[in-house]
Design a protein around this motif. Structure first.
Motif, PDB file in Angstrom:
ATOM      1  N   ARG A 281       0.874  -1.109  -0.154  1.00 28.52           N
ATOM      2  CA  ARG A 281       0.153  -0.437   0.577  1.00 28.52           C
ATOM      3  C   ARG A 281       1.081   1.251   0.207  1.00 28.52           C
ATOM      4  O   ARG A 281       0.645   1.994  -0.782  1.00 28.52           O
TER       5      ARG A 281
ATOM      6  N   VAL B 256      -9.894  -4.901  -4.743  1.00 30.17           N
ATOM      7  CA  VAL B 256     -10.778  -3.738  -4.036  1.00 30.17           C
ATOM      8  C   VAL B 256     -12.012  -4.206  -3.699  1.00 30.17           C
ATOM      9  O   VAL B 256     -12.539  -4.873  -4.963  1.00 30.17           O
TER      10      VAL B 256
ATOM     11  N   GLU C  74     -15.933  -3.683  -3.007  1.00 30.28           N
ATOM     12  CA  GLU C  74     -16.576  -2.332  -2.087  1.00 30.28           C
ATOM     13  C   GLU C  74     -18.440  -2.720  -2.324  1.00 30.28           C
ATOM     14  O   GLU C  74     -18.661  -3.922  -2.457  1.00 30.28           O
TER      15      GLU C  74
ATOM     16  N   ARG D 212     -15.974  10.521   4.132  1.00 30.92           N
ATOM     17  CA  ARG D 212     -14.202   9.970   4.342  1.00 30.92           C
ATOM     18  C   ARG D 212     -14.119  10.984   5.442  1.00 30.92           C
ATOM     19  O   ARG D 212     -13.880  12.101   5.307  1.00 30.92           O
TER      20      ARG D 212
ATOM     21  N   LYS E 235      -7.152  11.763   5.678  1.00 29.78           N
ATOM     22  CA  LYS E 235      -7.600  10.836   4.246  1.00 29.78           C
ATOM     23  C   LYS E 235      -6.760  12.036   3.023  1.00 29.78           C
ATOM     24  O   LYS E 235      -7.354  12.571   2.377  1.00 29.78           O
TER      25      LYS E 235
ATOM     26  N   GLY F 167     -12.219  -0.861   0.070  1.00 29.21           N
ATOM     27  CA  GLY F 167     -11.090  -0.845   0.863  1.00 29.21           C
ATOM     28  C   GLY F 167     -10.397  -2.613   0.389  1.00 29.21           C
ATOM     29  O   GLY F 167     -10.889  -3.177  -0.259  1.00 29.21           O
ATOM     30  N   SER F 168      -8.913  -1.958   0.318  1.00 30.06           N
ATOM     31  CA  SER F 168      -8.662  -3.019  -0.015  1.00 30.06           C
ATOM     32  C   SER F 168      -8.767  -4.379   0.184  1.00 30.06           C
ATOM     33  O   SER F 168      -8.599  -4.509   1.686  1.00 30.06           O
TER      34      SER F 168
ATOM     35  N   GLU G 187     -14.316  -5.645   5.650  1.00 31.90           N
ATOM     36  CA  GLU G 187     -14.677  -3.857   5.163  1.00 31.90           C
ATOM     37  C   GLU G 187     -16.180  -2.957   6.415  1.00 31.90           C
ATOM     38  O   GLU G 187     -16.016  -2.148   6.478  1.00 31.90           O
TER      39      GLU G 187
ATOM     40  N   GLU H 221     -15.579  -0.755   9.062  1.00 28.45           N
ATOM     41  CA  GLU H 221     -16.096   0.700   8.014  1.00 28.45           C
ATOM     42  C   GLU H 221     -17.912   1.779   9.589  1.00 28.45           C
ATOM     43  O   GLU H 221     -17.675   2.216   9.224  1.00 28.45           O
TER      44      GLU H 221
ATOM     45  N   GLU I 252     -11.452   6.852   8.956  1.00 27.01           N
ATOM     46  CA  GLU I 252     -11.992   6.634   7.500  1.00 27.01           C
ATOM     47  C   GLU I 252     -13.064   7.082   7.640  1.00 27.01           C
ATOM     48  O   GLU I 252     -12.924   8.410   6.198  1.00 27.01           O
TER      49      GLU I 252
END
Length: 186
Positions: free
Chosen positions: A24, A40, A42, A57, A61, A73-74, A88, A92, A135
């Motif tokens: 990253r 990634v 979503e 966000r 960030k 996210g990744s 994620e 989140e 985040e």
């Protein structure tokens, strides 16, 4: 204490492992090896009333500060996309779902990233949301038609705004099914 370095599996345009790692902290700073991508996820969270969750966000960030987005996210090294989506979503938003509770909508290769897009249903916009420190700072649920308008605004992260046309049919079909299922169960 030093921050742990986030490592990703390098994958090809179809999401297949290439056998080496990406980092990253090097992303965007060093050339990406030819044909290499990272994964990634979503996640579109939809209420039984057809509302879609958006999160804002954190201002700290580096990319898209204060812009709105959907959960994502990744995928980290050794993790499958579905497991990354479950993680994620929990990190989140505080929404805990089992893997079988997420619906795979589509996979899209866009630039050096392979996106895995999922949807999850929640009872209503009244569910508790726990925002992830550093985040996200805010959230809102929008009716699907208003969400489609909002995602086209400059308030939304540009990268997702660009990809959304590729997602829209799959998401709309999902939302219609959620609404139908909610109506049938009444």
């Amino acid at each position: 204490m030093a921050k742990k370095r986030e490592v990703w599996d390098a994958v090809d345009e179809n999401g297949e492992l290439l056998g080496f790692d990406l980092y990253r902290d090097e992303w965007g700073k060093k050339p990406i090896p030819e044909g290499a991508h990272h994964r990634v996820v979503e996640i579109f969270t939809v209420t039984k009333q057809g509302e879609v969750l958006c999160t804002q966000r954190d201002p700290k960030k580096r990319i898209f500060a204060l812009k709105w987005e959907v959960t994502g996210g990744s995928v980290v090294k050794g993790e499958k996309p579905l497991a990354g989506a479950v993680r994620e979503l929990r990190e989140e938003t505080g929404i805990v779902k089992q893997p079988e509770e997420l619906t795979f909508l589509l996979r899209l290769t866009h630039g050096p990233t392979v996106f895995y897009v999922y949807a999850a249903t929640v009872e209503s916009a009244d569910i508790p949301i726990t925002l992830q420190a550093n985040e996200t700072i805010d959230y809102k649920f929008l009716p699907y038609d208003k969400f489609c308008d909002f995602i086209q605004s400059k308030a939304f992260a540009a990268s997702l705004r660009e990809r959304f046309p590729a997602y829209q049919n799959a998401l709309e079909t999902y939302v219609k099914q959620v609404l139908k299922d909610a109506t049938c169960k009444k």
